[in-house]
Write a protein that holds these residues in place. Structure first.
Motif, short mmCIF file in Angstrom:
data_model
loop_
_atom_site.label_atom_id
_atom_site.label_comp_id
_atom_site.label_asym_id
_atom_site.label_seq_id
_atom_site.Cartn_x
_atom_site.Cartn_y
_atom_site.Cartn_z
N LEU A 27 27.94 34.47 -115.16
CA LEU A 27 28.87 33.88 -114.58
C LEU A 27 28.27 32.98 -113.56
CD1 LEU A 27 32.21 35.39 -115.06
CD2 LEU A 27 31.25 33.49 -116.35
N ARG A 28 27.16 33.58 -112.90
CA ARG A 28 26.66 33.26 -111.59
C ARG A 28 25.37 32.57 -111.60
NH1 ARG A 28 29.91 37.05 -110.42
NH2 ARG A 28 31.09 37.11 -108.42
N ILE A 29 24.53 33.04 -112.89
CA ILE A 29 23.28 32.42 -112.91
C ILE A 29 23.16 31.84 -114.56
CG2 ILE A 29 20.65 33.13 -113.11
CD1 ILE A 29 21.28 35.54 -111.49
N GLU A 30 22.74 30.79 -114.62
CA GLU A 30 22.60 30.26 -115.96
C GLU A 30 21.37 30.62 -116.79
OE1 GLU A 30 24.19 27.54 -117.34
OE2 GLU A 30 25.61 28.11 -115.66
N GLY A 31 21.89 30.73 -118.18
CA GLY A 31 21.02 30.92 -119.37
C GLY A 31 19.79 32.01 -119.05
N ARG A 32 18.63 31.28 -119.16
CA ARG A 32 17.35 32.29 -119.50
C ARG A 32 17.19 33.01 -118.13
NH1 ARG A 32 14.93 27.27 -121.61
NH2 ARG A 32 14.36 26.83 -119.39
N ARG A 33 17.47 32.64 -116.86
CA ARG A 33 17.28 33.31 -115.69
C ARG A 33 18.35 34.36 -115.65
NH1 ARG A 33 14.51 30.35 -111.46
NH2 ARG A 33 13.98 28.30 -112.28
N SER A 34 19.49 34.32 -116.05
CA SER A 34 20.41 35.40 -116.15
C SER A 34 20.07 36.56 -117.16
CB SER A 34 21.67 34.89 -116.71
OG SER A 34 22.69 35.79 -117.31
N VAL A 35 19.10 36.24 -118.13
CA VAL A 35 18.93 37.35 -119.15
C VAL A 35 17.70 38.02 -118.34
CG1 VAL A 35 17.65 37.52 -121.52
CG2 VAL A 35 19.52 35.96 -121.48
N LEU A 36 16.79 37.14 -117.90
CA LEU A 36 15.79 37.84 -117.44
C LEU A 36 15.95 38.54 -116.22
CD1 LEU A 36 12.47 37.79 -116.96
CD2 LEU A 36 12.70 35.74 -115.29
N GLY A 94 6.40 31.74 -121.84
CA GLY A 94 6.53 32.00 -120.64
C GLY A 94 7.63 32.91 -120.40
N PHE A 95 8.68 32.39 -120.82
CA PHE A 95 9.97 33.47 -120.68
C PHE A 95 9.94 34.89 -121.54
CE2 PHE A 95 14.31 34.40 -122.54
CZ PHE A 95 14.98 34.61 -121.41
N ALA A 96 9.17 34.69 -122.70
CA ALA A 96 9.10 35.82 -123.66
C ALA A 96 8.06 37.11 -122.97
CB ALA A 96 8.55 35.47 -124.85
N ALA A 97 7.07 36.38 -122.05
CA ALA A 97 5.96 37.11 -121.62
C ALA A 97 6.83 37.67 -119.91
CB ALA A 97 4.91 36.20 -121.23
N ALA A 98 7.22 36.61 -119.37
CA ALA A 98 7.90 37.02 -118.13
C ALA A 98 9.08 38.19 -118.27
CB ALA A 98 8.62 35.84 -117.59
N ASN A 99 9.75 38.20 -119.28
CA ASN A 99 10.66 39.30 -119.68
C ASN A 99 10.14 40.73 -119.64
OD1 ASN A 99 14.09 39.16 -120.53
ND2 ASN A 99 12.81 36.91 -120.42
N LEU A 100 9.11 40.51 -120.44
CA LEU A 100 8.37 41.84 -120.85
C LEU A 100 7.48 42.30 -119.45
CD1 LEU A 100 7.26 43.92 -122.99
CD2 LEU A 100 5.17 42.55 -123.26
N ALA A 101 6.82 41.40 -118.90
CA ALA A 101 6.13 41.75 -117.50
C ALA A 101 6.94 42.32 -116.37
CB ALA A 101 5.31 40.70 -117.12
N ALA A 102 8.28 41.59 -116.17
CA ALA A 102 9.40 42.20 -115.39
C ALA A 102 9.87 43.51 -115.56
CB ALA A 102 10.26 41.03 -115.14
N ALA A 103 10.24 43.54 -117.04
CA ALA A 103 11.06 44.78 -117.32
C ALA A 103 10.13 46.11 -117.32
CB ALA A 103 11.50 44.62 -118.72
#
Lengths: 118, 115
Positions: A27-36, A94-103
């Motif tokens: 509810l505070r962050i939109e879409g992809r950023r929220s998932v990440l 980039g989103f797919a790679a960023a999720n993996l790297a960050a997690a």
């Protein structure tokens, strides 16, 4: 060994809280950023929990229930595929790679910090 | 609507169902690291794609999508399992999860759009 019914109740309770927490972030962050955000934070918490000397009940409630539900693979996959389908292939990759790297970094970081303290 | 107590209640109830179902699959699959998570992630990605193309009803999306399916699938356990599996097998597990998860989400979106 935890009683199966108690185990399910603990996982479900943790899952409820995790889902509500993820919804609140959404509810505070939109879409992809929220998932990440939820995937990185939840992986940090899971790494820390699994490295901590907690019992099986706490693991079911917090690790399997809360962390499992707070993070999400289905929303991640649908966001990635929808982004690619919109012609934004580079952003999707980039989103797919960023999720993996960050997690991954968060999980290992959480485990390392708790491991050093324990 | 989203911010109402009812919205949060629907997400909480869905989260309970989704997490317990994932745990049930884990128990049924047994001791193979990552197998239950992979199965849940692929099934959930397909179903979420289907749901989002089939209904715009806000309460249904909150209960089934944000609540149940998003809690049924998991990214943290996926990453934890990949670490447990070690570098080589873990990398293969990540690649397989990504390939199968994206294919499942795309299939769900496609099938839902055609129905």
């Amino acid at each position: 060994m935890t009683d199966p019914l108690l185990a399910a109740a603990l996982v479900g309770l943790g899952g409820s809280v995790g889902a509500v927490g993820r919804h609140a972030v959404g509810l505070r962050i939109e879409g992809r950023r929220s998932v990440l955000t939820v995937n990185a934070l939840g992986s940090l918490a899971l790494g820390a929990l699994l490295a901590a000397p907690i019992g099986s009940e706490a693991t079911l409630l917090a690790a399997v229930g809360f962390c499992g539900a707070f993070t999400t693979f289905s929303s991640f996959a649908v966001e990635t595929v929808s982004t690619a389908a919109d012609g934004e292939g580079r952003i999707a990759a980039g989103f797919a790679a960023a999720n993996l790297a960050a997690a991954l970094l968060a999980f290992l970081g959480g485990a390392a910090v708790v491991g050093a303290l324990a | 609507m989203e911010r109402t107590p009812l919205g949060f209640l629907l997400v909480a109830l869905g989260g309970f169902v989704g997490a317990v179902t994932r745990y049930g699959i884990d128990v049924a699959v047994g001791d193979v690291t990552g197998a239950g998570t992979l199965l849940a992630n692929v099934l959930g990605s397909f179903t979420l794609g289907l749901l989002l193309t089939r209904t715009a009803r806000h309460r249904t999306r909150l209960f089934v999508g944000t609540g149940a399916l998003s809690s049924f699938t998991t990214y943290s356990t996926f990453v934890g399992d990949a670490v447990t599996l070690g570098t080589t097998v873990g990398a293969a597990y990540v690649a397989a999860s990504y390939a199968a998860g994206f294919a499942a989400a795309a299939a769900g979106l496609f099938v839902g759009g055609r129905l």
